[in-house]
Design a protein around this motif. Structure first.
Motif, PDB file in Angstrom:
ATOM      1  N   GLY A 200       0.809  -1.208   0.000  1.00  0.00           N
ATOM      2  CA  GLY A 200       0.000   0.000   0.000  1.00  0.00           C
ATOM      3  C   GLY A 200       0.844   1.260   0.000  1.00  0.00           C
ATOM      4  O   GLY A 200       0.536   2.229  -0.694  1.00  0.00           O
ATOM      5  N   ALA A 201       1.931   1.252   0.773  1.00  0.00           N
ATOM      6  CA  ALA A 201       2.811   2.416   0.833  1.00  0.00           C
ATOM      7  C   ALA A 201       3.533   2.626  -0.486  1.00  0.00           C
ATOM      8  O   ALA A 201       3.708   3.769  -0.941  1.00  0.00           O
ATOM      9  CB  ALA A 201       3.822   2.238   1.968  1.00  0.00           C
ATOM     10  N   VAL A 202       3.966   1.530  -1.119  1.00  0.00           N
ATOM     11  CA  VAL A 202       4.619   1.639  -2.425  1.00  0.00           C
ATOM     12  C   VAL A 202       3.651   2.212  -3.455  1.00  0.00           C
ATOM     13  O   VAL A 202       4.016   3.055  -4.290  1.00  0.00           O
ATOM     14  CB  VAL A 202       5.159   0.271  -2.879  1.00  0.00           C
ATOM     15  N   HIS A 203       2.407   1.758  -3.404  1.00  0.00           N
ATOM     16  CA  HIS A 203       1.396   2.254  -4.329  1.00  0.00           C
ATOM     17  C   HIS A 203       1.183   3.756  -4.145  1.00  0.00           C
ATOM     18  O   HIS A 203       1.115   4.515  -5.125  1.00  0.00           O
ATOM     19  CB  HIS A 203       0.089   1.501  -4.115  1.00  0.00           C
ATOM     20  N   GLU A 204       1.102   4.201  -2.887  1.00  0.00           N
ATOM     21  CA  GLU A 204       0.922   5.629  -2.621  1.00  0.00           C
ATOM     22  C   GLU A 204       2.114   6.429  -3.124  1.00  0.00           C
ATOM     23  O   GLU A 204       1.959   7.530  -3.662  1.00  0.00           O
ATOM     24  CB  GLU A 204       0.729   5.849  -1.117  1.00  0.00           C
ATOM     25  N   GLN A 205       3.315   5.898  -2.943  1.00  0.00           N
ATOM     26  CA  GLN A 205       4.506   6.588  -3.438  1.00  0.00           C
ATOM     27  C   GLN A 205       4.456   6.712  -4.960  1.00  0.00           C
ATOM     28  O   GLN A 205       4.796   7.761  -5.532  1.00  0.00           O
ATOM     29  CB  GLN A 205       5.764   5.836  -3.021  1.00  0.00           C
ATOM     30  N   ARG A 206       4.050   5.653  -5.608  1.00  0.00           N
ATOM     31  CA  ARG A 206       3.973   5.671  -7.074  1.00  0.00           C
ATOM     32  C   ARG A 206       2.968   6.718  -7.562  1.00  0.00           C
ATOM     33  O   ARG A 206       3.251   7.465  -8.500  1.00  0.00           O
ATOM     34  CB  ARG A 206       3.593   4.283  -7.587  1.00  0.00           C
ATOM     35  N   HIS A 232      12.328  15.937 -13.260  1.00  0.00           N
ATOM     36  CA  HIS A 232      11.480  15.122 -14.125  1.00  0.00           C
ATOM     37  C   HIS A 232      12.176  13.814 -14.489  1.00  0.00           C
ATOM     38  O   HIS A 232      11.561  12.732 -14.459  1.00  0.00           O
ATOM     39  CB  HIS A 232      11.120  15.902 -15.395  1.00  0.00           C
ATOM     40  N   ARG A 233      13.459  13.877 -14.844  1.00  0.00           N
ATOM     41  CA  ARG A 233      14.201  12.653 -15.171  1.00  0.00           C
ATOM     42  C   ARG A 233      14.226  11.694 -13.982  1.00  0.00           C
ATOM     43  O   ARG A 233      14.057  10.480 -14.144  1.00  0.00           O
ATOM     44  CB  ARG A 233      15.624  12.998 -15.606  1.00  0.00           C
ATOM     45  N   LYS A 234      14.424  12.237 -12.810  1.00  0.00           N
ATOM     46  CA  LYS A 234      14.450  11.414 -11.602  1.00  0.00           C
ATOM     47  C   LYS A 234      13.101  10.742 -11.374  1.00  0.00           C
ATOM     48  O   LYS A 234      13.037   9.549 -11.031  1.00  0.00           O
ATOM     49  CB  LYS A 234      14.821  12.283 -10.398  1.00  0.00           C
ATOM     50  N   LEU A 235      12.032  11.474 -11.570  1.00  0.00           N
ATOM     51  CA  LEU A 235      10.693  10.922 -11.367  1.00  0.00           C
ATOM     52  C   LEU A 235      10.366   9.840 -12.390  1.00  0.00           C
ATOM     53  O   LEU A 235       9.730   8.832 -12.060  1.00  0.00           O
ATOM     54  CB  LEU A 235       9.653  12.043 -11.435  1.00  0.00           C
ATOM     55  N   VAL A 236      10.792  10.031 -13.635  1.00  0.00           N
ATOM     56  CA  VAL A 236      10.542   9.015 -14.665  1.00  0.00           C
ATOM     57  C   VAL A 236      11.257   7.711 -14.309  1.00  0.00           C
ATOM     58  O   VAL A 236      10.687   6.618 -14.418  1.00  0.00           O
ATOM     59  CB  VAL A 236      10.982   9.523 -16.056  1.00  0.00           C
ATOM     60  N   ARG A 237      12.518   7.809 -13.879  1.00  0.00           N
ATOM     61  CA  ARG A 237      13.251   6.600 -13.483  1.00  0.00           C
ATOM     62  C   ARG A 237      12.572   5.909 -12.296  1.00  0.00           C
ATOM     63  O   ARG A 237      12.421   4.679 -12.281  1.00  0.00           O
ATOM     64  CB  ARG A 237      14.693   6.957 -13.124  1.00  0.00           C
ATOM     65  N   GLN A 238      12.177   6.700 -11.330  1.00  0.00           N
ATOM     66  CA  GLN A 238      11.516   6.140 -10.155  1.00  0.00           C
ATOM     67  C   GLN A 238      10.194   5.489 -10.530  1.00  0.00           C
ATOM     68  O   GLN A 238       9.854   4.401 -10.034  1.00  0.00           O
ATOM     69  CB  GLN A 238      11.275   7.250  -9.132  1.00  0.00           C
ATOM     70  N   THR A 240       9.306   4.159 -13.372  1.00  0.00           N
ATOM     71  CA  THR A 240       9.527   2.903 -14.088  1.00  0.00           C
ATOM     72  C   THR A 240       9.824   1.776 -13.108  1.00  0.00           C
ATOM     73  O   THR A 240       9.268   0.674 -13.217  1.00  0.00           O
ATOM     74  CB  THR A 240      10.697   3.052 -15.078  1.00  0.00           C
ATOM     75  N   ARG A 241      10.684   2.059 -12.137  1.00  0.00           N
ATOM     76  CA  ARG A 241      11.048   1.035 -11.150  1.00  0.00           C
ATOM     77  C   ARG A 241       9.838   0.631 -10.304  1.00  0.00           C
ATOM     78  O   ARG A 241       9.570  -0.558 -10.115  1.00  0.00           O
ATOM     79  CB  ARG A 241      12.167   1.565 -10.260  1.00  0.00           C
ATOM     80  N   LEU A 242       9.119   1.610  -9.796  1.00  0.00           N
ATOM     81  CA  LEU A 242       7.955   1.312  -8.976  1.00  0.00           C
ATOM     82  C   LEU A 242       6.849   0.664  -9.793  1.00  0.00           C
ATOM     83  O   LEU A 242       6.114  -0.195  -9.292  1.00  0.00           O
ATOM     84  CB  LEU A 242       7.431   2.591  -8.320  1.00  0.00           C
ATOM     85  N   ASP A 244       7.147  -1.411 -12.351  1.00  0.00           N
ATOM     86  CA  ASP A 244       7.439  -2.836 -12.505  1.00  0.00           C
ATOM     87  C   ASP A 244       7.111  -3.597 -11.221  1.00  0.00           C
ATOM     88  O   ASP A 244       6.561  -4.700 -11.253  1.00  0.00           O
ATOM     89  CB  ASP A 244       8.911  -3.032 -12.862  1.00  0.00           C
ATOM     90  N   PHE A 245       7.451  -2.994 -10.078  1.00  0.00           N
ATOM     91  CA  PHE A 245       7.213  -3.629  -8.778  1.00  0.00           C
ATOM     92  C   PHE A 245       5.714  -3.808  -8.528  1.00  0.00           C
ATOM     93  O   PHE A 245       5.251  -4.899  -8.157  1.00  0.00           O
ATOM     94  CB  PHE A 245       7.846  -2.764  -7.678  1.00  0.00           C
ATOM     95  N   VAL A 246       4.948  -2.746  -8.729  1.00  0.00           N
ATOM     96  CA  VAL A 246       3.509  -2.800  -8.472  1.00  0.00           C
ATOM     97  C   VAL A 246       2.801  -3.700  -9.486  1.00  0.00           C
ATOM     98  O   VAL A 246       1.914  -4.483  -9.130  1.00  0.00           O
ATOM     99  CB  VAL A 246       2.903  -1.381  -8.472  1.00  0.00           C
ATOM    100  N   ASP A 247       3.194  -3.609 -10.763  1.00  0.00           N
ATOM    101  CA  ASP A 247       2.557  -4.445 -11.780  1.00  0.00           C
ATOM    102  C   ASP A 247       2.732  -5.925 -11.476  1.00  0.00           C
ATOM    103  O   ASP A 247       1.823  -6.738 -11.704  1.00  0.00           O
ATOM    104  CB  ASP A 247       3.136  -4.134 -13.169  1.00  0.00           C
ATOM    105  N   ALA A 248       3.914  -6.306 -10.954  1.00  0.00           N
ATOM    106  CA  ALA A 248       4.153  -7.707 -10.617  1.00  0.00           C
ATOM    107  C   ALA A 248       3.235  -8.155  -9.485  1.00  0.00           C
ATOM    108  O   ALA A 248       2.683  -9.272  -9.521  1.00  0.00           O
ATOM    109  CB  ALA A 248       5.615  -7.917 -10.227  1.00  0.00           C
ATOM    110  N   MET A 249       3.037  -7.295  -8.494  1.00  0.00           N
ATOM    111  CA  MET A 249       2.160  -7.657  -7.384  1.00  0.00           C
ATOM    112  C   MET A 249       0.687  -7.693  -7.810  1.00  0.00           C
ATOM    113  O   MET A 249      -0.081  -8.554  -7.361  1.00  0.00           O
ATOM    114  CB  MET A 249       2.372  -6.689  -6.223  1.00  0.00           C
ATOM    115  N   VAL A 250       0.295  -6.770  -8.676  1.00  0.00           N
ATOM    116  CA  VAL A 250      -1.077  -6.786  -9.180  1.00  0.00           C
ATOM    117  C   VAL A 250      -1.313  -8.056  -9.994  1.00  0.00           C
ATOM    118  O   VAL A 250      -2.370  -8.695  -9.886  1.00  0.00           O
ATOM    119  CB  VAL A 250      -1.359  -5.537 -10.034  1.00  0.00           C
ATOM    120  N   ALA A 251      -0.319  -8.446 -10.806  1.00  0.00           N
ATOM    121  CA  ALA A 251      -0.458  -9.662 -11.600  1.00  0.00           C
ATOM    122  C   ALA A 251      -0.644 -10.878 -10.699  1.00  0.00           C
ATOM    123  O   ALA A 251      -1.457 -11.771 -10.997  1.00  0.00           O
ATOM    124  CB  ALA A 251       0.776  -9.851 -12.486  1.00  0.00           C
TER     125      ALA A 251
END
Length: 276
Positions: A200-206, A232-238, A240-242, A244-251
């Motif tokens: 839940g916390a990761v989702h809120e961060q995303r 903006h570049r920093k947020l895009v990288r973050q 993408t990482r988050l 992938d993490f959330v999509d795997a858990m949703v899957a």
């Protein structure tokens, strides 16, 4: 309504005027995506609608404090409803395309995968029918109201200016910088809360990262260029990482739903009200 060109922003523009110009462009994109979704079933159309809604919600978060409270709350409610209506279908689309399809390609004769694919497609189509009903209601109801709001921007600006001296003297440049600083502060707090890996916390961060990213994209003309590009570049990288993490858990959650297996504590729950 046709797609609008990006508005020209100035540092001395009133925030409420900038809100109307940016939101008019978002409504044009939303309207185009709605027409596409109601006439064909393409995952990309839904993705484009969600991006347009995220842009509109980011602009509302960034510039909403310059709006009268009643109008701000109505915009927030309507855009939240639109975002929530699309979440479930998008989750199933991603699951089918990025989890089920690759698995079936490797094992095309597996009966369990075939059954899971059928169940996922059925649930996705059921969710899509509910989504379309909500989208039609928005197109025929809330969207014309939103367009009338923007058409009466001068009246809204007068109400803001009449309520406080800040409304008369505030300008978009300093206003935008304050909102970006606020967004960064909020994102740092959420990042600390998500260090333990709580879904839940990761989702809120995303979600907060997306909001800040779209805010910077919308307000870039009035932000310090180097600062905005770097953040903006920093947020895009973050993101993408988050993502992938959330999509795997949703899957994993959707796979358990298809197989009728109880959830585990670290499964990602469906998005809470007000997120997308």
């Amino acid at each position: 309504m046709t797609d609008a060109q990006p508005p020209t922003l100035r540092r001395k523009t009133q925030p409420v005027v900038a809100f109307a110009a940016l939101t008019q462009a978002s409504l044009a994109r939303i309207d185009t995506s709605l027409q596409d979704l109601l006439h064909r079933d393409e995952a990309e159309d839904l993705h484009q609608l969600r991006v347009a809604v995220r842009h509109a919600r980011a602009v509302l978060w960034a510039l909403g404090p310059a709006l009268p409270r009643l109008e701000r709350e109505r915009w927030k409610r309507d855009l939240r409803t639109l975002a929530r209506a699309t979440s479930e279908v998008r989750d199933w689309d991603v699951f089918l395309a990025e989890t089920v399809a690759p698995a079936r390609k490797k094992a095309p004769d597996d009966p369990v995968l075939a059954a899971m694919a059928d169940t996922a497609a059925t649930r996705r189509n059921t969710a899509r029918a509910a989504m379309l009903a909500t989208l039609v209601s928005y197109r025929d109801g809330q969207l014309p109201v939103a367009q009338r709001d923007l058409a009466h921007l001068a009246h809204l600006a007068e109400k803001v200016a009449a309520r406080s001296k800040a409304g008369r003297r505030d300008r978009l440049g300093p206003f935008a910088r304050r909102r970006v600083r606020r967004g960064r502060k909020r994102l740092r707090a959420l990042k600390r809360a998500a260090r333990g890996g709580d879904p839940g916390a990761v989702h809120e961060q995303r979600i907060a990262g997306k909001r800040l990213r779209y805010t910077i994209e919308a307000l870039a003309p009035v932000l310090p260029p180097r600062y905005a590009r770097r953040l903006h570049r920093k947020l895009v990288r973050q993101q993408t990482r988050l993502g992938d993490f959330v999509d795997a858990m949703v899957a994993r959650r959707l796979m358990r739903e298809c197989l009728d297996v109880p959830e585990l504590p670290d499964d990602v729950p469906p998005p809470p009200p007000g997120t997308s």
